[in-house]
Design a protein around this motif. Sequence first.
Motif, short mmCIF file in Angstrom:
data_model
loop_
_atom_site.label_atom_id
_atom_site.label_comp_id
_atom_site.label_asym_id
_atom_site.label_seq_id
_atom_site.Cartn_x
_atom_site.Cartn_y
_atom_site.Cartn_z
N PHE A 40 38.68 31.88 26.91
CA PHE A 40 39.64 31.79 27.91
C PHE A 40 40.74 33.12 27.68
CE2 PHE A 40 43.80 30.62 29.62
CZ PHE A 40 43.34 30.02 30.98
N LEU A 41 40.61 34.12 28.40
CA LEU A 41 41.39 35.50 28.22
C LEU A 41 42.30 35.69 29.21
CD1 LEU A 41 38.85 37.95 26.39
CD2 LEU A 41 40.81 36.49 25.27
N THR A 42 43.47 36.16 28.88
CA THR A 42 44.45 36.77 30.06
C THR A 42 44.13 38.03 30.39
OG1 THR A 42 46.23 37.14 28.70
CG2 THR A 42 46.26 35.11 29.63
N LYS A 43 44.58 38.57 31.67
CA LYS A 43 44.61 40.01 31.81
C LYS A 43 45.24 41.02 30.59
CE LYS A 43 45.49 43.48 35.52
NZ LYS A 43 45.90 43.60 36.60
N ARG A 86 35.48 45.73 39.20
CA ARG A 86 35.01 46.01 40.46
C ARG A 86 33.32 45.80 40.42
NH1 ARG A 86 38.76 50.24 40.21
NH2 ARG A 86 37.24 51.71 39.53
N ALA A 87 32.92 46.34 39.21
CA ALA A 87 31.33 46.20 39.04
C ALA A 87 30.85 44.99 39.05
CB ALA A 87 30.90 47.15 37.86
N GLY A 88 31.73 43.86 38.51
CA GLY A 88 31.01 42.55 38.56
C GLY A 88 30.62 42.09 37.21
N TRP A 89 31.12 42.97 36.21
CA TRP A 89 30.67 42.75 34.74
C TRP A 89 31.58 41.75 34.31
CZ3 TRP A 89 26.53 43.65 31.53
CH2 TRP A 89 25.83 44.59 31.88
N LEU A 90 32.87 41.56 34.72
CA LEU A 90 34.08 40.73 34.64
C LEU A 90 34.67 40.13 35.94
CD1 LEU A 90 36.17 42.60 31.78
CD2 LEU A 90 34.46 40.93 31.49
N THR A 98 50.44 28.64 36.94
CA THR A 98 51.15 29.44 35.53
C THR A 98 51.37 30.81 36.07
OG1 THR A 98 49.13 29.79 34.62
CG2 THR A 98 50.33 27.77 33.99
N LEU A 99 50.96 31.08 37.36
CA LEU A 99 50.97 32.73 37.85
C LEU A 99 50.49 33.36 36.83
CD1 LEU A 99 54.49 32.56 39.14
CD2 LEU A 99 52.55 32.16 40.22
N VAL A 100 49.26 33.15 36.07
CA VAL A 100 48.49 34.10 35.06
C VAL A 100 47.23 34.36 35.79
CG1 VAL A 100 47.71 34.30 32.73
CG2 VAL A 100 50.02 33.03 33.24
N THR A 101 46.76 35.69 35.29
CA THR A 101 45.64 35.98 35.76
C THR A 101 44.45 36.16 34.60
OG1 THR A 101 46.48 37.72 37.32
CG2 THR A 101 44.09 38.21 36.65
N ASN A 102 43.50 35.26 34.82
CA ASN A 102 42.60 34.84 33.65
C ASN A 102 41.20 36.05 34.00
OD1 ASN A 102 44.30 33.18 32.46
ND2 ASN A 102 43.39 31.78 34.20
N ILE A 103 40.82 36.45 32.79
CA ILE A 103 39.58 37.35 32.92
C ILE A 103 38.46 36.54 32.26
CG2 ILE A 103 38.41 39.17 32.23
CD1 ILE A 103 40.66 39.69 34.11
N VAL A 104 37.40 36.08 32.82
CA VAL A 104 36.18 35.29 32.41
C VAL A 104 34.86 36.32 32.56
CG1 VAL A 104 36.86 33.36 33.25
CG2 VAL A 104 35.54 34.42 34.50
N ILE A 105 33.92 36.22 31.80
CA ILE A 105 32.53 36.90 31.89
C ILE A 105 31.56 35.74 32.43
CG2 ILE A 105 30.72 37.65 30.32
CD1 ILE A 105 32.80 38.09 28.23
N PRO A 106 31.10 36.09 33.84
CA PRO A 106 29.99 35.28 34.44
C PRO A 106 28.99 35.29 33.78
CG PRO A 106 30.86 37.48 35.59
CD PRO A 106 31.64 37.59 34.25
#
Length: 454
Positions: A40-43, A86-90, A98-106
């Motif tokens: 679980f990582l934030t932007k 944009r490429a879909g890797w993330l 919480t008004l937070v943008t999270n980054i996940v790996i598909p």
Amino acid sequence: MQLMNEIPDTFWSLFRSVNRDIYIEALLCINEEYEYNNYFLTKEVCIQILSDMNAKKRFELQREENDTDFDMLETPSLRILNWLLRAGWLKRIEDYNTLVTNIVIPDYAAVMIDAFEKLNSEDASETDIYIQNVYATLYAFRNDPRASVGLLRTALVNTRRLNKALQDMLHNMNKFFAKLLQQDSYSGILREHLDSYVEEIVWKKYHILKTSDNFYIYKMDIKKCLREIRDDEAFIMKVQARSKMLGDNQDDVLDLLDLIERGFDDIEHRIANMDKEHTKYVRATVTRMNYLLSGETDTKGLVVQLLNKMSEEPEQMEEIITETGKRMNLSLLEILSEKSLYKRRKSRKDFISQLLPDETTGDLDKDDILRLNRIQMRFSKKQIEEFIENNMEDEVMDASKINIADEEEFEKLILAYDYSTRKNSRYMVLEEEPEMVEKDGYRYPALRFVKRRV
């Protein structure tokens, strides 16, 4: 193919990008942090990770085809992150609570990143991991009362992976032979051998198979476990019944055992092939060194250079021969003799001729004939076979490892070789050039006896 259907078309643009190496390095850094943060990582954390990466290695990020002027104004860390999104890797997930943008790996990207990590590092030994997995799985299947056919399938999968790892090791040997031929100096060959071959093959791969002996530590225990399972019909029926009750009755236990045993036979063949390739490479290295050291000092090296010159310029071959003939006597016996250009390998000597010194002897008298006949008739065929069987270890009798304590044992060894050369013999000698062994006053070749295949 389900994950393949989820991959967007832009995903493959990474492999065509001018910044490909930078993006792969960024994915590896994010994935490393991703695993230690409960996935679980934030932007903001991702941007900080990329900033630290850029501060250490100072990447020079080039402009992509679809980058706008606005994108070029962003920081390198944000440009990398936005491109991977944009490429879909993330993938971006908004948490509106919480008004937070999270980054996940598909899932599909995680598979490719795992492949990048394997290509980037070889810290773990697959040969060590898989053989231990097979041993532990079979031991659990034999002793766990809740065991099902699924454990055997797991052991089969790891056996096949071990075979694949060994096959990759074997096929990658070709590149070292190619590099060896490219070296044109003694120091270059030595550097290639020590820094490349010894470092990558001997210490990381071949060393694990031959020195640590991980495969041979578990091989006999695994075969014993497979034999016990196969002989215990009541246990097999119980496992089949339990698997059927659980709805897992697709595979038969005996069929899986056959596949695992066949896989272990393949492993032994591949390790034997690795031995041959390793020996071949060492010989090629020594030969190449000797050639470079003596290529310009002896007649053989000069003639080889002359032949190479002719092969490079076939249209001028006649002219080269004419000019060479004016300066060099090509009819010299030293040049025409096969001993100068090619050293013929000696034919395999007879076993008895290696035991006795090379000297001319006269006709045998009556006592000598009686003594030879007495040796031939002293032991029966059954006694010779028992002698071979008693000294076999792992279905191989190695003459260098047995103890010849008296004249009787020595005579049996001689007769064992004589027996192995016959067509109706149950045993045969492996085709190789044996070394001579001297023990307790006896001198004999280190032959290896195995059972003859029908």
